[in-house]
Design an enzyme around this catalytic site. Sequence first.
Site, short mmCIF file in Angstrom:
data_model
loop_
_atom_site.label_atom_id
_atom_site.label_comp_id
_atom_site.label_asym_id
_atom_site.label_seq_id
_atom_site.Cartn_x
_atom_site.Cartn_y
_atom_site.Cartn_z
N HIS A 113 -90.75 33.42 10.30
CA HIS A 113 -91.04 34.83 10.58
C HIS A 113 -90.59 35.67 9.39
CE1 HIS A 113 -91.88 38.24 13.33
NE2 HIS A 113 -91.02 38.86 12.51
N ASP A 148 -87.08 37.26 9.01
CA ASP A 148 -87.63 38.61 9.22
C ASP A 148 -87.64 39.41 7.92
OD1 ASP A 148 -88.82 40.64 10.83
OD2 ASP A 148 -86.89 41.67 10.99
N HIS A 192 -88.47 37.49 18.67
CA HIS A 192 -87.09 37.97 18.80
C HIS A 192 -86.59 37.97 20.24
CE1 HIS A 192 -88.52 38.97 14.89
NE2 HIS A 192 -88.93 40.18 15.16
#
Length: 304
Positions: free
Chosen positions: A31, A249, A181
């Site tokens: 991610h 992220d 998440h």
Amino acid sequence: MSTDEQGRIRSWTLDPFTPRFVPPPGAVDAHCHVFGPADRFPFGPKAKYHPQDATPEMLWALRDRLGFARNVIVQASCHGTDNAATLHAIAVSGGTARGVAVVDPDITDAELDRLHAGGIRGIRFNFLKRLVDDAPKDRFLAVAARIARLGWHVVVYFEADLLAELRPFLAAIPVPVVIDHMGRPDVTQGPDGPDLAAFRDLMDSRPDIWVKVTCPDRLDAGGPPYTAFAAAVRPLVARYPDRVLWGTDWPHPNMEDRIPDDGQLVDIIPHLAPTGDLQQQLLVINPMRLYWPEQDQTPLRVTR
């Protein structure tokens, strides 16, 4: 907050800590995002934030520093449904990146085929009101049905207070589902708190729901070493070892007031997955099954 001459925001650490944890060979950062370059890939007209350029080359440099081999690039909301920046990053990755797109539900089959050829393997539905203006569930379900022929999955991003409302929608998605998440639970409640209890109930409702155990920087206000996050999430990894994913992220959209260090994020991994087998599942086996299935012989479980 760091801004450039155009007022664009930087939300990532320029010189991240080199982590002590060494990921297993072939590890995937499942991610992350790219921004721009804006002069080539402008932001969408509805963009809620305007970041500085976070280019593929910057992402590869970070990947090398952190000890990862591959990336899954998720289309950033600032680029809207124009996936050109994500597709460019995949194209220049030398086969080491795949992607998740954001699409208009009216997208043609020919355009879906083009995205597939460009390395896209899923589409993302965003329910965060601060990032998107509209999330039409019926049209989302229609396009989800159309991607089944490609072997894609749907990534869904929402906050914990929306989970009960979204349960019928999530149950109706006809392809595998990945939750971003963990649906943003309150990790200070602990692993048995109401948010994670509700999330486990969702995971138990169908065998093809996956979860990204990501973003301690967003979910644990206590900061490094993210003790509350680790305590809350470790049982989730142990309970669903074949359906968990992890990612940095990077470049951490909208985190300009609390910029995380990616090296510290990597060092939380052994606290989430304490054994070598769990780390191999989390970082290699699971993301390869989902994003490079042609290199993995384990079929995905689909409920429909």
